[in-house]
Design a protein around this motif. Structure first.
Motif, PDB file in Angstrom:
ATOM      1  N   TYR A  43       0.818  -1.210   0.000  1.00 58.69           N
ATOM      2  CA  TYR A  43       0.000   0.000   0.000  1.00 58.69           C
ATOM      3  C   TYR A  43       0.854   1.262   0.000  1.00 58.69           C
ATOM      4  N   GLY A  44       0.282   2.297  -0.596  1.00 67.95           N
ATOM      5  CA  GLY A  44       0.852   3.633  -0.546  1.00 67.95           C
ATOM      6  C   GLY A  44      -0.281   4.642  -0.487  1.00 67.95           C
ATOM      7  N   ASP A  45      -0.254   5.517   0.500  1.00 66.74           N
ATOM      8  CA  ASP A  45      -1.301   6.527   0.670  1.00 66.74           C
ATOM      9  C   ASP A  45      -0.614   7.846   1.008  1.00 66.74           C
ATOM     10  N   ASN A  46      -0.927   8.874   0.240  1.00 68.84           N
ATOM     11  CA  ASN A  46      -0.282  10.167   0.459  1.00 68.84           C
ATOM     12  C   ASN A  46      -1.324  11.278   0.497  1.00 68.84           C
ATOM     13  N   THR A  47      -1.230  12.155   1.488  1.00 69.78           N
ATOM     14  CA  THR A  47      -2.124  13.307   1.612  1.00 69.78           C
ATOM     15  C   THR A  47      -1.285  14.578   1.646  1.00 69.78           C
ATOM     16  N   GLU A  48      -1.501  15.443   0.680  1.00 69.40           N
ATOM     17  CA  GLU A  48      -0.806  16.738   0.650  1.00 69.40           C
ATOM     18  C   GLU A  48      -1.746  17.798   1.198  1.00 69.40           C
ATOM     19  N   ALA A  55      -2.846  16.823   8.743  1.00 70.95           N
ATOM     20  CA  ALA A  55      -1.487  17.084   8.289  1.00 70.95           C
ATOM     21  C   ALA A  55      -1.171  16.218   7.071  1.00 70.95           C
ATOM     22  N   GLY A  56      -0.262  16.706   6.220  1.00 67.09           N
ATOM     23  CA  GLY A  56       0.217  15.896   5.120  1.00 67.09           C
ATOM     24  C   GLY A  56       0.921  14.661   5.657  1.00 67.09           C
ATOM     25  N   GLU A  57       0.595  13.496   5.107  1.00 63.44           N
ATOM     26  CA  GLU A  57       1.111  12.248   5.652  1.00 63.44           C
ATOM     27  C   GLU A  57       1.310  11.243   4.525  1.00 63.44           C
ATOM     28  N   THR A  58       2.407  10.499   4.591  1.00 69.67           N
ATOM     29  CA  THR A  58       2.666   9.416   3.645  1.00 69.67           C
ATOM     30  C   THR A  58       2.693   8.095   4.405  1.00 69.67           C
ATOM     31  N   ILE A  59       1.836   7.170   3.996  1.00 72.95           N
ATOM     32  CA  ILE A  59       1.779   5.826   4.587  1.00 72.95           C
ATOM     33  C   ILE A  59       2.172   4.850   3.495  1.00 72.95           C
ATOM     34  N   LEU A  60       3.323   4.206   3.655  1.00 68.14           N
ATOM     35  CA  LEU A  60       3.880   3.360   2.616  1.00 68.14           C
ATOM     36  C   LEU A  60       4.425   2.086   3.237  1.00 68.14           C
ATOM     37  N   GLY A  61       3.951   0.942   2.784  1.00 72.58           N
ATOM     38  CA  GLY A  61       4.440  -0.285   3.390  1.00 72.58           C
ATOM     39  C   GLY A  61       3.760  -1.524   2.850  1.00 72.58           C
ATOM     40  N   PHE A  82      -1.323 -14.965  12.292  1.00 72.66           N
ATOM     41  CA  PHE A  82      -0.753 -13.691  12.735  1.00 72.66           C
ATOM     42  C   PHE A  82      -0.828 -12.666  11.617  1.00 72.66           C
ATOM     43  N   PHE A  83      -0.704 -11.404  12.010  1.00 74.95           N
ATOM     44  CA  PHE A  83      -0.695 -10.254  11.106  1.00 74.95           C
ATOM     45  C   PHE A  83       0.591  -9.476  11.352  1.00 74.95           C
ATOM     46  N   ALA A  84       1.269  -9.073  10.279  1.00 74.57           N
ATOM     47  CA  ALA A  84       2.489  -8.276  10.386  1.00 74.57           C
ATOM     48  C   ALA A  84       2.406  -7.104   9.424  1.00 74.57           C
ATOM     49  N   ASP A  85       2.828  -5.931   9.896  1.00 72.25           N
ATOM     50  CA  ASP A  85       2.828  -4.708   9.089  1.00 72.25           C
ATOM     51  C   ASP A  85       4.239  -4.142   9.086  1.00 72.25           C
ATOM     52  N   ARG A  86       4.755  -3.840   7.914  1.00 77.29           N
ATOM     53  CA  ARG A  86       6.093  -3.295   7.760  1.00 77.29           C
ATOM     54  C   ARG A  86       6.005  -1.972   6.996  1.00 77.29           C
ATOM     55  N   ARG A  87       6.466  -0.881   7.610  1.00 78.20           N
ATOM     56  CA  ARG A  87       6.530   0.407   6.936  1.00 78.20           C
ATOM     57  C   ARG A  87       7.888   0.538   6.244  1.00 78.20           C
ATOM     58  N   TRP A  88       7.848   0.864   4.948  1.00 78.37           N
ATOM     59  CA  TRP A  88       9.103   1.004   4.210  1.00 78.37           C
ATOM     60  C   TRP A  88       9.926   2.144   4.825  1.00 78.37           C
ATOM     61  N   GLY A  89      11.205   1.870   5.002  1.00 76.70           N
ATOM     62  CA  GLY A  89      12.103   2.842   5.611  1.00 76.70           C
ATOM     63  C   GLY A  89      12.286   2.660   7.098  1.00 76.70           C
ATOM     64  N   SER A  90      11.500   1.801   7.715  1.00 76.21           N
ATOM     65  CA  SER A  90      11.613   1.564   9.153  1.00 76.21           C
ATOM     66  C   SER A  90      12.849   0.726   9.457  1.00 76.21           C
ATOM     67  N   ASP A  91      13.404   0.918  10.651  1.00 71.84           N
ATOM     68  CA  ASP A  91      14.537   0.117  11.104  1.00 71.84           C
ATOM     69  C   ASP A  91      14.100  -1.223  11.687  1.00 71.84           C
ATOM     70  N   ASN A  92      12.812  -1.394  11.911  1.00 67.14           N
ATOM     71  CA  ASN A  92      12.302  -2.621  12.507  1.00 67.14           C
ATOM     72  C   ASN A  92      11.981  -3.672  11.437  1.00 67.14           C
ATOM     73  N   PHE A  93      12.128  -4.943  11.812  1.00 68.79           N
ATOM     74  CA  PHE A  93      11.738  -6.018  10.905  1.00 68.79           C
ATOM     75  C   PHE A  93      10.244  -5.937  10.626  1.00 68.79           C
ATOM     76  N   LEU A 136      -5.742   0.964   6.302  1.00 69.01           N
ATOM     77  CA  LEU A 136      -4.333   0.622   6.184  1.00 69.01           C
ATOM     78  C   LEU A 136      -3.627   0.579   7.530  1.00 69.01           C
ATOM     79  N   THR A 137      -3.990   1.468   8.433  1.00 72.29           N
ATOM     80  CA  THR A 137      -3.276   1.558   9.712  1.00 72.29           C
ATOM     81  C   THR A 137      -3.811   0.612  10.770  1.00 72.29           C
ATOM     82  N   THR A 138      -5.110   0.274  10.701  1.00 73.17           N
ATOM     83  CA  THR A 138      -5.718  -0.581  11.731  1.00 73.17           C
ATOM     84  C   THR A 138      -6.656  -1.594  11.095  1.00 73.17           C
ATOM     85  N   PRO A 139      -6.141  -2.494  10.244  1.00 72.71           N
ATOM     86  CA  PRO A 139      -7.023  -3.486   9.629  1.00 72.71           C
ATOM     87  C   PRO A 139      -7.410  -4.615  10.573  1.00 72.71           C
TER      88      PRO A 139
END
Length: 364
Positions: A43-48, A55-61, A82-93, A136-139
Motif C-alpha cells: 500500500y501507498g497513501d499520500n495526503t498533501e 497534516a500531510g502524511e505518507t503511509i507506505l508499506g 498472525f498479522f504483520a505490518d512493515r513500513r518502508w524505511g523503518s529500522d524494525n523487521f 491501512l493503519t488498523t485493519p
C-alpha cells in the motif's frame, strides 16, 4: 547490545516455527477441513494537506496476514495465525505484529465472529464516522460481530475492544451499527452509528468520556448507459460528546452536518465522484478531521465547516485473485488557500493498494 539485536532478529523466525508447529499439531486431529490462507497487501497513501484539520502524511508499506482455518463443522470455523505490518524505511523487521484468532459461525444468511473481526472498508462507515486511513493503519480489530443478510436487509453490529482498564488508563472500545434496507432495486435506506467509549470501573485514572456519531441517509442508484453504474446519496449526520478528557470547556458538545455524494462509472472503467459537506460543530473522533470542527491541533476550532472532494477510483482485478486499487482526489477545505496545487484553494491525495491472496488446502 549484540545479544539484544540477535534476540530481535530471532523473533520472526520463532513466530514462523510456532505457526508451523500449530499446523503439525492439528494434523492428527479428527478428519476436519483445514485451509491455509495468506493475504499480502502492498500500500501507498499520500495526503498533501496544508490546513489545520489534517497534516500531510505518507503511509507506505506492506502487510501480511496468514492463518490456518479449521472447520469442525459445516457452520463453524476456527482461525489461528498472525498479522504483520512493515513500513518502508523503518529500522524494525516489523512495525506491528498481532495475532489472528477467531471463532466464526456462518450460515447462508448470517456470520458471527468472536475474536479477530471482519473490517472490510471500515465496516462500510462514512468518512465523517471513520477516516479511510484506518483501512491501512488498523485493519486488525478484536471483539465480537454479527453480520446479517436477508433479502432486502443488510445489518452489522460489532464491538472493537482497543485498550484494557489499568491503573494508568481507561478501557477503550468502539461499538458500531450499520443497517441498509433496499425497498426497491434502485433505492437504499441507510442507518449508521459509531460509539467511542473510554471508561472502566476498576480504576479511576481519568474521567469517563464518550463520542457518539450517527448518520441517516438515502441512496438512489442505477445503470445509466454510457455512464455505467451511477448513484446519488444524501445523508444527515449528528455527533455528541468528545473522547478527549482534556477537551476545552465551553465548546459545543453537539453537532450536525449534511453529506452529499454522487458518482458515475463511464464505460464501467473507473468511478468518478464528487462529495460536498456542510457541518456545524460536528465532531467525529474516529472520523476524518476534514469533516470536523476540531483541527489536527485540538486547540484549533472552526464551528462552521464546508468541505468538497472530487476523485476517481479504479479497481482492477488481476489474475489469480490479485487486485489493484488506485484513487486520486482533490480537496477544497473551507476554501482555504494552499501551496499543494499551484497556490490554489485545492489540496490533493492519492492511494494505491495491491492485494494478493494465497489459499492452500491443507486437508479436505
Amino acid at each position: 547490545m549484540t545479544k539484544i539485536v540477535a534476540m530481535r532478529a530471532q523473533k520472526p523466525r520463532h513466530l514462523c516455527h510456532a505457526f508451523a508447529l500449530v499446523a503439525v499439531l492439528v494434523g492428527p486431529a479428527a478428519a476436519q477441513r483445514i485451509d491455509w490462507h495468506t493475504q499480502a497487501v502492498l500500500y501507498g497513501d499520500n495526503t498533501e494537506f496544508f490546513t489545520p484539520y489534517r497534516a500531510g502524511e505518507t503511509i507506505l508499506g506492506g502487510q501480511l496476514t496468514t492463518w490456518l482455518a479449521e472447520r469442525p463443522g459445516s457452520r463453524t470455523e476456527l482461525r489461528v495465525g498472525f498479522f504483520a505490518d512493515r513500513r518502508w524505511g523503518s529500522d524494525n523487521f516489523t512495525d506491528s505484529l498481532k495475532p489472528v484468532l477467531a471463532f466464526r459461525f456462518k450460515t447462508a444468511h448470517s456470520l458471527g465472529v468472536f475474536g479477530t473481526l471482519e473490517t472490510v472498508e471500515r465496516h462500510g462507515l462514512l468518512e465523517p464516522l471513520m477516516v479511510t486511513t484506518r483501512e491501512l493503519t488498523t485493519p486488525i480489530e478484536y471483539g465480537a460481530q454479527w453480520i446479517e443478510h436477508r433479502g432486502v436487509f443488510h445489518g452489522e453490529v460489532w464491538i472493537n475492544w482497543q485498550k484494557l482498564n489499568t491503573p494508568t488508563q481507561r478501557e477503550q472500545f468502539e461499538a458500531g451499527t450499520v443497517i441498509r434496507v433496499q425497498p426497491t432495486s434502485h433505492i437504499d435506506l441507510n442507518v449508521q452509528q459509531l460509539s467511542y467509549h473510554r471508561g472502566g470501573q476498576l480504576f479511576d485514572p481519568t474521567p469517563v468520556t464518550n463520542n457518539h456519531t450517527e448518520a441517516l441517509g438515502i441512496t438512489l442508484h442505477d445503470s445509466l448507459g454510457r455512464f455505467g453504474h451511477s448513484y446519488l446519496s444524501a445523508w444527515e449526520l449528528w455527533s455528541n460528546g468528545h473522547i478527549d478528557p482534556a477537551y476545552p470547556a465551553g465548546r459545543p458538545d453537539h453537532g450536525y452536518g449534511t453529506y452529499l455524494r454522487a458518482g458515475v462509472t463511464p464505460g464501467n472503467f473507473a468511478e468518478v465522484y464528487a462529495l460536498h459537506w456542510i457541518g456545524q460543530d460536528y465532531s467525529g473522533d474516529d472520523g476524518d478531521n476534514n469533516y470536523s470542527s476540531t483541527g489536527f491541533d485540538p486547540t484549533f476550532y472552526q464551528a462552521h465547516r464546508v468541505y468538497t472532494e472530487i476523485g476517481i477510483i479504479r479497481k482492477t482485478p488481476i489474475q489469480g485473485g490479485v487486485t489493484f486499487d488506485a484513487e486520486f482526489r482533490i480537496h477544497n477545505i473551507d476554501n482555504l488557500q494552499s501551496i499543494a496545487l499551484l497556490n490554489s484553494r485545492w489540496e490533493y491525495s492519492y492511494r494505491m493498494v495491491i492485494r494478493a491472496p494465497i489459499d492452500v488446502i491443507v486437508r479436505r
